[in-house]
Design a protein around this motif. Structure first.
Motif, PDB file in Angstrom:
ATOM      1  N   LEU A  41      30.131  45.723  39.422  1.00 41.19           N
ATOM      2  CA  LEU A  41      30.959  46.740  38.328  1.00 41.19           C
ATOM      3  C   LEU A  41      30.063  47.543  37.426  1.00 41.19           C
ATOM      4  O   LEU A  41      28.949  47.034  36.899  1.00 41.19           O
ATOM      5  N   PRO A  42      30.420  48.882  37.375  1.00 41.51           N
ATOM      6  CA  PRO A  42      29.568  49.717  36.408  1.00 41.51           C
ATOM      7  C   PRO A  42      29.502  48.811  34.970  1.00 41.51           C
ATOM      8  O   PRO A  42      30.455  48.230  34.741  1.00 41.51           O
ATOM      9  N   PRO A  43      28.425  49.152  34.167  1.00 44.56           N
ATOM     10  CA  PRO A  43      28.303  48.395  33.114  1.00 44.56           C
ATOM     11  C   PRO A  43      28.965  48.501  32.013  1.00 44.56           C
ATOM     12  O   PRO A  43      29.162  47.425  30.851  1.00 44.56           O
ATOM     13  N   GLU A  44      29.960  49.566  32.004  1.00 42.66           N
ATOM     14  CA  GLU A  44      31.034  49.467  30.978  1.00 42.66           C
ATOM     15  C   GLU A  44      32.081  48.472  31.091  1.00 42.66           C
ATOM     16  O   GLU A  44      32.770  48.376  30.132  1.00 42.66           O
ATOM     17  N   ALA A 261      34.416  38.817  44.804  1.00 44.37           N
ATOM     18  CA  ALA A 261      33.892  39.885  43.777  1.00 44.37           C
ATOM     19  C   ALA A 261      33.821  41.255  44.338  1.00 44.37           C
ATOM     20  O   ALA A 261      34.416  42.210  43.760  1.00 44.37           O
ATOM     21  N   GLY A 262      33.430  41.443  45.747  1.00 45.62           N
ATOM     22  CA  GLY A 262      33.494  42.784  46.349  1.00 45.62           C
ATOM     23  C   GLY A 262      34.748  43.284  46.477  1.00 45.62           C
ATOM     24  O   GLY A 262      34.958  44.343  46.014  1.00 45.62           O
ATOM     25  N   PHE A 263      35.859  42.449  46.856  1.00 48.07           N
ATOM     26  CA  PHE A 263      37.015  42.965  47.129  1.00 48.07           C
ATOM     27  C   PHE A 263      37.657  43.348  45.706  1.00 48.07           C
ATOM     28  O   PHE A 263      38.293  44.342  45.412  1.00 48.07           O
ATOM     29  N   LEU A 264      37.429  42.328  44.722  1.00 47.50           N
ATOM     30  CA  LEU A 264      38.469  42.599  43.219  1.00 47.50           C
ATOM     31  C   LEU A 264      37.546  43.823  42.807  1.00 47.50           C
ATOM     32  O   LEU A 264      38.474  44.587  42.085  1.00 47.50           O
ATOM     33  N   ALA A 265      36.212  43.874  42.746  1.00 39.72           N
ATOM     34  CA  ALA A 265      35.623  45.019  41.940  1.00 39.72           C
ATOM     35  C   ALA A 265      36.191  46.457  42.473  1.00 39.72           C
ATOM     36  O   ALA A 265      36.353  47.451  41.838  1.00 39.72           O
ATOM     37  N   ALA A 266      36.408  46.795  44.053  1.00 41.23           N
ATOM     38  CA  ALA A 266      37.060  47.922  44.654  1.00 41.23           C
ATOM     39  C   ALA A 266      38.489  47.815  44.220  1.00 41.23           C
ATOM     40  O   ALA A 266      39.094  48.899  43.702  1.00 41.23           O
ATOM     41  N   HIS A 267      39.106  46.884  44.536  1.00 42.29           N
ATOM     42  CA  HIS A 267      40.798  46.799  44.102  1.00 42.29           C
ATOM     43  C   HIS A 267      40.942  47.215  42.860  1.00 42.29           C
ATOM     44  O   HIS A 267      41.946  48.004  42.744  1.00 42.29           O
TER      45      HIS A 267
END
Ligand code: AMP
Length: 308
Positions: A41-44, A261-267
């Motif tokens: 995820l981006p740092p913000e 993690a990959g799925f949730l970050a995108a979803h």
């Protein structure tokens, strides 16, 4: 966006090539997912971990290691009379085996103060937990955790849950299955692995797993299936996607955790269902192609510039 992952992170002792020499690290299913979310995820966005640790040096080093990885630790409970759990990986004839010392770990008390947990979740978009988070708690604390999650959902938060079935952590398979379905009933996103679900819920197909969780009221479901196609129902749409082939499967540790993690970050950042599944599978493919639970995948900025 704030994401809070809830569970147990343990000290890991992993063998090096010289006999009797081990590398000290930190891992645990929900922690692994938090670690990958932080990379993706981006740092913000804030990725926080919620657990309980001790007040000793080992616990302090674990907290420092989480903070160094960019994970927020400020709500983590510190118990003066307990410390963190430990596991040792041994290689016997090329097969990994695990020995755990976690029966009295501090994390077992993580839900003893529900107000503190509620405070950690305040303002979060997603609370994430697993069947292992449930398994390590007393029945009373498990009920408190689910109450906090219900309140969190009522105030607009989402709950993500990986059943991560581990019968050895439960008094009986029946108790495990009942607790898993109860937690699923408090969840918006459930991320089961078909092989485990087939073994303990007698599901004959991934469709059966999906139907069972949908019947518990879960809106979004992704049924992972090893090298086989994932089956998902996301936003009412049923989709299927085969993961990319992996040339050499080196170590499947954390395949599911990193997929989540990959799925949730995108979803959670608005990807369409197939794109979110593809990112999950792509992250998992990188992780199983290398040794260890925490594999150094490219961070968010590098992924964007590489067009991943
Ligand atoms: P599992 O929990 O074993 O179903 O695996 C989680 C995810 O890791 C799967 O949905 C795949 O994306 C990936 N994965 C696991 N095993 C393999 C494999 N042998 N080949 C390719 N991808 C895999």
């Amino acid at each position: 966006m704030r994401i809070v992952s809830i569970g147990e992170c343990m000290v890991e002792l992993a063998p090096l090539s010289e006999p009797g020499i081990f590398r000290l690290g930190y891992a645990g299913d929900t922690f692994n997912t938090a670690w990958y979310l932080r990379r993706l995820l981006p740092p913000e966005n804030v990725v926080a971990y919620f657990t309980a640790v001790g007040t000793d040096e080992t616990s302090a080093r674990l907290l420092a290691s989480m903070a160094a990885a960019g994970i927020e630790t400020r709500h983590i409970v510190q118990m003066p009379d307990r410390t963190v759990g430990l596991y040792l990986i041994e290689l016997r004839n090329g097969e990994r085996s695990f020995t755990y010392w976690r029966g009295q770990s501090a994390a077992r008390t993580l839900a003893a103060d529900p107000a503190r947990l509620a405070q950690a979740l305040s303002g979060a978009r997603l609370a994430y937990l697993s069947g292992i988070t449930l398994a390590i708690l007393s029945p009373g604390d498990r009920a408190s955790l689910l109450d906090v999650l219900r309140d969190f959902r009522a105030s607009g938060g989402l709950v993500g849950f990986d059943p991560n079935l581990r019968p050895r952590l439960w008094p009986s398979p029946a108790e495990m299955c009942a607790a898993i379905m109860q937690a699923a009933g408090c969840s918006d996103i459930v991320l089961p692995s078909f092989e485990d679900e087939a073994a303990f819920f007698a599901d004959t197909t991934p469709e059966a797993t999906l139907t069972r969780y949908a019947g518990a009221g879960v809106a979004d479901i992704v049924v992972k299936n090893g090298a086989g196609p994932m089956l998902a129902r996301l936003g009412g749409q049923v989709v299927q996607l085969a993961p990319p082939p992996v040339a050499e499967v080196v170590d499947t540790t954390a395949a599911g955790d990193s997929f989540n993690a990959g799925f949730l970050a995108a979803h959670l950042t608005g990807a369409v269902p197939l794109a979110a599944l593809a990112q999950g599978a792509q992250v998992a493919a990188q992780v199983i192609g290398a040794r260890g639970a925490l594999v150094d995948i490219p961070p968010a900025d590098a992924r964007l510039s590489a067009g991943i």
